[in-house]
Design a protein around this motif. Structure first.
Motif, PDB file in Angstrom:
ATOM      1  N   ILE A 240       0.818  -1.218   0.000  1.00 20.95           N
ATOM      2  CA  ILE A 240       0.000   0.000   0.000  1.00 20.95           C
ATOM      3  C   ILE A 240       0.849   1.265   0.000  1.00 20.95           C
ATOM      4  O   ILE A 240       0.304   2.364   0.096  1.00 20.95           O
ATOM      5  CB  ILE A 240      -0.958   0.019   1.216  1.00 20.95           C
ATOM      6  CG1 ILE A 240      -0.159   0.021   2.522  1.00 20.95           C
ATOM      7  CG2 ILE A 240      -1.924  -1.158   1.171  1.00 20.95           C
ATOM      8  CD1 ILE A 240      -1.034   0.175   3.767  1.00 20.95           C
ATOM      9  N   SER A 241       2.176   1.120  -0.105  1.00 23.45           N
ATOM     10  CA  SER A 241       3.065   2.277  -0.117  1.00 23.45           C
ATOM     11  C   SER A 241       3.460   2.633  -1.544  1.00 23.45           C
ATOM     12  O   SER A 241       3.207   1.878  -2.489  1.00 23.45           O
ATOM     13  CB  SER A 241       4.324   1.985   0.711  1.00 23.45           C
ATOM     14  OG  SER A 241       4.002   1.750   2.068  1.00 23.45           O
TER      15      SER A 241
ATOM     16  N   VAL B 235      13.031   1.276   1.211  1.00 25.13           N
ATOM     17  CA  VAL B 235      13.012   2.192   2.357  1.00 25.13           C
ATOM     18  C   VAL B 235      11.761   2.008   3.216  1.00 25.13           C
ATOM     19  O   VAL B 235      11.633   2.651   4.261  1.00 25.13           O
ATOM     20  CB  VAL B 235      13.120   3.656   1.885  1.00 25.13           C
ATOM     21  CG1 VAL B 235      14.425   3.883   1.177  1.00 25.13           C
ATOM     22  CG2 VAL B 235      11.942   4.020   0.986  1.00 25.13           C
ATOM     23  N   ILE B 236      10.833   1.162   2.776  1.00 22.33           N
ATOM     24  CA  ILE B 236       9.619   0.919   3.557  1.00 22.33           C
ATOM     25  C   ILE B 236       9.859  -0.284   4.451  1.00 22.33           C
ATOM     26  O   ILE B 236       9.872  -1.427   3.988  1.00 22.33           O
ATOM     27  CB  ILE B 236       8.402   0.664   2.639  1.00 22.33           C
ATOM     28  CG1 ILE B 236       8.240   1.812   1.646  1.00 22.33           C
ATOM     29  CG2 ILE B 236       7.148   0.486   3.471  1.00 22.33           C
ATOM     30  CD1 ILE B 236       7.961   3.145   2.275  1.00 22.33           C
TER      31      ILE B 236
ATOM     32  N   GLY C 111       3.112   7.168   1.289  1.00 25.39           N
ATOM     33  CA  GLY C 111       2.463   7.295  -0.015  1.00 25.39           C
ATOM     34  C   GLY C 111       1.360   6.280  -0.195  1.00 25.39           C
ATOM     35  O   GLY C 111       1.366   5.498  -1.155  1.00 25.39           O
ATOM     36  N   LEU C 112       0.408   6.250   0.724  1.00 24.56           N
ATOM     37  CA  LEU C 112      -0.622   5.213   0.748  1.00 24.56           C
ATOM     38  C   LEU C 112      -1.471   5.206  -0.525  1.00 24.56           C
ATOM     39  O   LEU C 112      -1.880   6.259  -1.024  1.00 24.56           O
ATOM     40  CB  LEU C 112      -1.530   5.417   1.969  1.00 24.56           C
ATOM     41  CG  LEU C 112      -0.861   5.311   3.340  1.00 24.56           C
ATOM     42  CD1 LEU C 112      -1.867   5.588   4.448  1.00 24.56           C
ATOM     43  CD2 LEU C 112      -0.235   3.942   3.530  1.00 24.56           C
ATOM     44  N   HIS C 113      -1.737   4.008  -1.031  1.00 26.33           N
ATOM     45  CA  HIS C 113      -2.620   3.825  -2.183  1.00 26.33           C
ATOM     46  C   HIS C 113      -2.989   2.346  -2.271  1.00 26.33           C
ATOM     47  O   HIS C 113      -2.362   1.492  -1.637  1.00 26.33           O
ATOM     48  CB  HIS C 113      -1.927   4.272  -3.473  1.00 26.33           C
ATOM     49  CG  HIS C 113      -0.756   3.422  -3.843  1.00 26.33           C
ATOM     50  ND1 HIS C 113      -0.864   2.304  -4.634  1.00 26.33           N
ATOM     51  CD2 HIS C 113       0.561   3.514  -3.517  1.00 26.33           C
ATOM     52  CE1 HIS C 113       0.324   1.743  -4.787  1.00 26.33           C
ATOM     53  NE2 HIS C 113       1.211   2.452  -4.112  1.00 26.33           N
ATOM     54  N   LEU C 114      -4.013   2.066  -3.056  1.00 21.66           N
ATOM     55  CA  LEU C 114      -4.470   0.686  -3.276  1.00 21.66           C
ATOM     56  C   LEU C 114      -4.363   0.281  -4.741  1.00 21.66           C
ATOM     57  O   LEU C 114      -5.008  -0.679  -5.174  1.00 21.66           O
ATOM     58  CB  LEU C 114      -5.923   0.526  -2.798  1.00 21.66           C
ATOM     59  CG  LEU C 114      -6.169   0.743  -1.296  1.00 21.66           C
ATOM     60  CD1 LEU C 114      -7.660   0.646  -0.992  1.00 21.66           C
ATOM     61  CD2 LEU C 114      -5.405  -0.274  -0.464  1.00 21.66           C
TER      62      LEU C 114
END
Length: 321
Positions: free
Chosen positions: A61-62, A71-72, A78-81
């Motif tokens: 979801i990043s 880096v996550i 940068g949340l998204h689906l």
């Protein structure tokens, strides 16, 4: 007066009991330290089990560019689906999902039915050759011919590149039959005897008495079977070489994993990689994470509802050896 004396005696006895009880179960510093260490160990173990799923989820979801850079790690950014939506556009992925669901449902259903029926049969003293067949089942748990003879056998039976190659080999599961047999033996024999007096046949007894009472152990082996079918990909890899439409979801994940790994090794070795190939490698990495999460979700959703049956069934099935 006698009642008052009795009440005083009871009160005195109660105080004495409370005093000795508290003294007996008083928590000592060593006990507190032991409990603290236990809690810390179990908390760390729980975190170690949960973190891989959490890591997968936050990477799906990043922001994809940040995911590729690695880096996550703990906090999504940068949340998204979009990754989950993009899976709908991946070729043959929906078909692989249906294949996995179909083999899981059918394979588990056939395995549970066969395990229940065979487990009931081997508890009957009047069954012809009962000891021989039961020992024959147990022997298959420890001895097998190996991968190549297994493949040749499946090929001679005409099960390669067919959907039934996922179902038929797993119908008879010796370990699950042993669990069911042990559980059925723990059911009071009087129930079956009373049904026989009323004229019930073995099939009627199995359908109306044994099957309903065996739900805990059947739910337990259903979990075993469903997880095994859902996570299996070696049979798809070996037996479905000429039938890509029968690839399972785990097989597709394996393909994407190899694609990303091979391209990554090529880049690390200094090989020339075009922008298009590099883009596909990055996409494969993101898709790999997303598919991994999708393959895990069904088991995570189903298991909590089956856990109470699982605990009860596995414990009662282990009472007798």
């Amino acid at each position: 007066m006698a009642k008052t004396a009795q009440e005083k005696a009871d009160l005195k006895a109660e105080k004495l009991y409370e005093k000795t009880h508290k003294k007996k179960y008083r928590t000592r510093p060593g006990d507190m330290l032991f409990n603290l260490i236990n809690y810390l160990i179990f908390i760390l173990f729980t975190v170690a089990c949960i973190f891989p799923f959490y890591y997968l989820f936050i990477n799906t979801i990043s922001d994809n560019d940040l995911v590729v850079k690695g880096v996550i790690n703990f906090i999504p950014r940068g949340l998204h689906l979009d990754n989950y939506k993009s899976l709908l556009n991946v070729s043959d992925l929906s078909n692989a999902f249906l294949v996995s669901v179909g083999r899981t449902l059918l394979g588990t259903a056939f395995m549970v039915a066969a395990s229940a029926f065979v487990g009931y049969l081997v508890t009957k003293q009047e069954m012809w050759g009962r000891k021989f067949w039961y020992r024959f089942l147990i022997i298959t748990m420890y001895f097998n011919a190996g991968l190549i003879p297994w493949f040749l056998n499946m090929q001679m039976l005409g099960l390669t590149n067919t959907f039934w190659a996922y179902i038929i080999p797993g119908i008879v599961a010796p370990y699950n039959i042993i669990l069911v047999k042990t559980y059925i033996e723990s059911i009071p024999a009087e129930l079956e005897e009373s049904a026989q007096i009323d004229g019930a046949t073995h099939m009627v007894i199995f359908r109306k008495i044994i099957w309903p009472l065996s739900k805990p152990i059947l739910a337990t082996i259903a979990i075993f079977g469903a997880v095994g079918h859902w996570n299996s990909f070696t049979d798809s890899l070996i037996l479905m070489q000429s039938a890509p439409t029968l690839y399972t979801l785990q097989h597709r994940l394996y393909i994407y994993l190899n694609t990303a790994s091979n391209l990554s090794a090529l880049m690390e070795s200094g090989g020339q990689v075009s922008d298009a190939v590099l883009k596909s490698a990055l996409s494969a990495k993101v898709i790999k994470y997303t598919i991994s999460m999708v393959t895990v979700i069904p088991i995570l959703v189903v298991y909590p509802f089956m856990q109470r049956y699982f605990e009860k069934g596995i414990m009662l099935g282990a009472v007798k050896g």
